[in-house]
Design a protein around this motif. Sequence first.
Motif, short mmCIF file in Angstrom:
data_model
loop_
_atom_site.label_atom_id
_atom_site.label_comp_id
_atom_site.label_asym_id
_atom_site.label_seq_id
_atom_site.Cartn_x
_atom_site.Cartn_y
_atom_site.Cartn_z
N ARG A 557 34.27 38.32 21.40
CA ARG A 557 33.96 37.42 20.45
C ARG A 557 35.05 36.98 19.78
O ARG A 557 35.11 35.60 19.17
N ALA A 558 35.62 37.72 18.92
CA ALA A 558 36.46 37.86 18.11
C ALA A 558 37.68 37.26 18.57
O ALA A 558 38.59 37.04 17.23
N SER A 559 38.03 37.38 19.80
CA SER A 559 39.23 36.86 20.01
C SER A 559 39.55 35.98 20.47
O SER A 559 38.89 35.13 20.79
N ILE A 560 40.93 34.86 20.05
CA ILE A 560 40.75 33.78 20.23
C ILE A 560 41.69 33.54 21.46
O ILE A 560 42.16 31.73 21.74
N GLN A 561 42.19 34.83 21.82
CA GLN A 561 42.92 34.11 23.19
C GLN A 561 41.93 34.80 24.47
O GLN A 561 41.42 35.75 24.05
N GLY A 562 42.16 33.71 25.55
CA GLY A 562 42.00 34.76 26.02
C GLY A 562 41.00 33.65 27.22
O GLY A 562 40.49 33.19 28.56
N LEU A 563 40.53 32.64 26.94
CA LEU A 563 39.32 31.12 26.99
C LEU A 563 40.09 30.26 28.52
O LEU A 563 39.97 30.03 29.11
N GLU A 564 42.00 30.49 28.63
CA GLU A 564 42.51 29.34 29.29
C GLU A 564 42.47 30.12 30.49
O GLU A 564 41.81 30.27 31.33
N GLU A 565 43.22 32.06 30.24
CA GLU A 565 42.99 32.60 31.53
C GLU A 565 41.49 33.17 32.20
O GLU A 565 41.46 32.79 33.07
N PHE A 566 40.63 33.10 31.28
CA PHE A 566 39.65 32.89 32.14
C PHE A 566 38.64 32.50 32.69
O PHE A 566 38.78 32.17 33.96
N MET A 567 38.97 31.02 32.63
CA MET A 567 38.75 29.92 33.19
C MET A 567 39.79 29.69 34.35
O MET A 567 39.12 29.67 35.41
N ASN A 568 41.44 30.05 33.89
CA ASN A 568 42.24 30.62 35.24
C ASN A 568 41.96 30.99 35.88
O ASN A 568 42.07 30.78 37.05
N GLU A 569 41.55 32.98 35.47
CA GLU A 569 40.65 33.26 36.69
C GLU A 569 39.74 32.92 37.54
O GLU A 569 39.56 33.23 39.30
N ILE A 570 38.58 31.88 37.06
CA ILE A 570 37.64 31.67 38.27
C ILE A 570 38.03 31.07 39.06
O ILE A 570 37.66 30.65 40.22
N VAL A 571 39.14 29.44 38.17
CA VAL A 571 40.11 28.49 39.44
C VAL A 571 40.46 29.49 40.83
O VAL A 571 39.91 29.42 41.80
N VAL A 572 41.11 30.67 40.07
CA VAL A 572 41.67 30.51 41.89
C VAL A 572 41.14 32.39 42.20
O VAL A 572 41.23 32.08 43.35
N ILE A 573 40.03 32.99 41.15
CA ILE A 573 39.61 33.98 42.65
C ILE A 573 38.76 33.49 43.34
O ILE A 573 38.48 34.43 44.43
N SER A 574 38.35 32.58 42.90
CA SER A 574 36.92 32.03 43.52
C SER A 574 37.18 31.46 44.92
O SER A 574 36.23 31.82 45.64
N LYS A 575 38.81 30.97 45.34
CA LYS A 575 39.22 30.96 46.46
C LYS A 575 39.84 31.96 47.27
O LYS A 575 39.88 31.33 48.73
N LEU A 576 40.36 32.75 47.19
CA LEU A 576 40.38 33.90 47.20
C LEU A 576 39.31 34.86 48.08
O LEU A 576 38.57 35.21 47.28
N GLN A 577 40.31 35.20 49.26
CA GLN A 577 39.40 36.63 50.12
C GLN A 577 40.06 37.44 51.20
O GLN A 577 40.70 37.19 51.71
N HIS A 578 40.16 38.23 50.55
CA HIS A 578 40.98 39.05 51.15
C HIS A 578 40.71 40.72 51.03
O HIS A 578 40.26 40.69 49.91
N ARG A 579 40.93 41.47 52.10
CA ARG A 579 40.47 43.23 51.24
C ARG A 579 41.07 43.77 50.04
O ARG A 579 41.43 44.66 50.06
N ASN A 580 42.18 43.00 50.65
CA ASN A 580 43.68 43.67 49.38
C ASN A 580 43.35 43.08 48.09
O ASN A 580 44.35 42.80 46.58
N LEU A 581 42.38 42.25 47.93
CA LEU A 581 42.33 41.71 46.43
C LEU A 581 40.49 41.75 46.31
O LEU A 581 39.38 41.70 46.77
N VAL A 582 40.59 41.51 44.41
CA VAL A 582 38.78 41.82 44.22
C VAL A 582 38.46 41.35 44.27
O VAL A 582 38.80 39.89 44.17
N LYS A 583 37.48 41.12 44.72
CA LYS A 583 36.18 40.29 44.80
C LYS A 583 35.54 39.70 43.62
O LYS A 583 35.06 40.30 43.06
N LEU A 584 35.77 38.76 43.18
CA LEU A 584 35.07 37.86 42.01
C LEU A 584 33.55 37.68 42.21
O LEU A 584 33.33 36.35 43.65
#
Length: 842
Positions: A557-584
Amino acid sequence: MRFSSHANLFFVLFVLCFHVLDVCTAIDSITSSQSIKDPETLRSEDGNFTLGFFTPQNSTNRYVGIWWKSQSTVVWVANRNQPLNDSSGIVTIAKDGNLVVLNGQKQVIWSTNVSKILSNTSSEFSDSGKLVLMETTTGNILWDSFHQPSDTLLPSMKLSINTKTNKKVELTSWESPSNPSIGSFSSGVVQRFHIIEVFIWNETRPYWRSGPWNGGVFLGIPNMSTYLNGFKGGDDGEGNTDIYYTVPSELGFVIYMLNSKGQYEQKLWDAEKNEMIIRWTSKVSDCDVYGICGPFTSCNAQSKPICSCLKGFEPRNKEEWNGKNWTGGCVRRTPLKCERVKNQNTSTDAKKDGFLKLQMVKVPDFLEGSPVESDICRSKCLENCSCVAYSHDDGIGCMSWTANLLDMQQFSEGGLDLYVRVAHSELDKGTNTKIIITTAAIIAIVIMITSACACFMWRTSKHPAKVWQLINSVRKGNNKAFVQFNNEGTPEHESHSVIEELSQVKLQELLLFDFKRAAAATDNFHLSNKLGQGGFGPVYKGELEDGQEIAVKRLSRASIQGLEEFMNEIVVISKLQHRNLVKLFGCCVEGDEKMLIYEYMPNKSLDVFIFDPSKCKLLGWRKRSSIIEGIARGLLYLHRDSRLKIIHRDLKASNILLDEELNPKISDFGMARIFGGTQDQVNTRRVVGTYGYMSPEYAMEGLFSEKSDVFSFGVLVLEIVSGRRNSSSYGNVHALSLLGFAWIQWKEGNALSLIDPEIYDPSHHQDILRCIHIGLLCVQELAEDRPTMAAVISMLNSEFVLPPPTQSAFIQRQKMLNLALSEENRRFCSINTVSVTEIQGR
């Protein structure tokens, strides 16, 4: 002394009974001093399997074999091609330590044929029906019958092929039901592009094919029973590709027998009838015979005639075809667009080729595999003039064909959808109309979602508390236009990847967690469930109501950093499916809370093992080699095979998670960037990542490409092989990074000093040196000198000579640190911003 007649009779009966018991009682093992003489037997402890001498029906020859319950179910034969012609046979341990079968003249007619046996041996028989030859003192197995099978596949017995030595374990049929000698048919495993199939051959010609195995079932066998669903297999990490099955005890005894006619028979034990019964056979109709109809045809057992050309094709030879000689197959009626353009028979603006959908079919032979999604599979096939068809299965991914479509069959249920490429004129008008309507709808939806996502990104950057409501509004179709601004109120082009590509994410498919559910899963984020702590905040282990274990990444909560990274991770990893990628699994955005929910990785991250003196012993060279290849395949998927071309930008040991079997999964996509279709390199004003893993062109100039990830991969390889961190100092002058140390040791011919002593084994010496060589190729100073990930995987799996590496980047650690400090001191007046990521594994 005289005995009465009754006493004499009693004595004779006693002697006869003793003799009978002595002959018929099974012994426990075979040694040099304890043999089996016909008709003696060796029995498994549970009494179900017997090793002994038998005579097939309608025969007078004697053979040594293994049978289940009775001699009507023989599952293995020793002297198949050299029968005994009388009952004088003996099974014993010879002077050289081998298990042998001798005839009446003490001649060896069969042997385990193990060379250079140095100690005493014995042979034992297990409840699985396996006969083994082992060293008496050590218990080491020298030979076992499962590696030299006859015509029967038993539970846990593996059909296999070694991709390095081409050594095979195959079944071979009997010549006839009364003759166990090797017949015309054999069966084994075939692997192409990491896809496994089982074949039956008649001599050297394919006779039957199972269709591809998707990790559970064979897709070319309709209505597979629950027994068949138990098939397992894959690459064992030692070059062996195998397939095998297990059977739950409640289902009884199940075997697969290759009969003398070249057909698999699935047999199971019927305890009530006290016999084996056939439940399935591989040949139900002539359509099961490999390629009976020729190329570009489909075989349907319910049709007359059974063979027909695929739509858009016609018989190659109509006279032969009408005479029911279908082996010539069919040919394309109308050339494809790319063929016409190539031959300059038409203008380049000819209408594009399309695909005809065939449902419930056994897909053709000679498939090529790629772990991408269905729509990417289609576009890749359409872009490749050589691609004639494609199909998709969730367990396998994309399958495509560039040769003749051979051995297809139409099923009434089961099978897969196959999309066959045809010229535009062969497509149905109705199909054309559907394509137009569908395309228009997709364009409209993309425009709407793009607008919604624009608004979404602007609002989330200004009002984090409303993220949850905005996601829900997008899901409900409430779409608005936007302009995204950075903190200074000026357009921020660096975030265009998030803005542009969020439209491709199906947010309705992303599971949204409320805060109460996430809190309940982690026992209110109890300290005992905390897995690690990073710059973004803590990671907790959790368990959902259904027992599913999860990892919850909670943004501080105290961090002002990471919101863009948070959204970026949702965008990127939600479309990926591979045995060597972690699943969101999903995300949670409620009030000031922002969380990502992943699959739980019980073995945390790679750095926990390779840099820990007590745990590094758990990762031997074979496992480390497998981890290196798994990371490489995950990166290749990101760069070339996924729906989106993605550069990870923060690949490091702590971002490689390990599952329960220590298989690697790339994680943490907060820094990842999505590339457009024509982009190869991007210049950024915001340098992110971790020093020690950054390529020089990225750290110095803000230039990144897939070669940036290749550099990080090279650092990882050297860390995995050496067990040393790149961020530490090496060498007498204490100024060398691991890259510098590795380069100097390699250049001086002393690469052996780089290898972690815990993994060194002389038998793997060349493989380890090859990995060091590949690592050094990946960390070369100039990006253009580094190989692509496709080339890296080829290097890892082949024996060809590698090019010599040039000098590694960042030879001296001090120089690298000075650069970092310099950039940090000038961060307020520089266009570069460097974030150092140190995130614990989940």
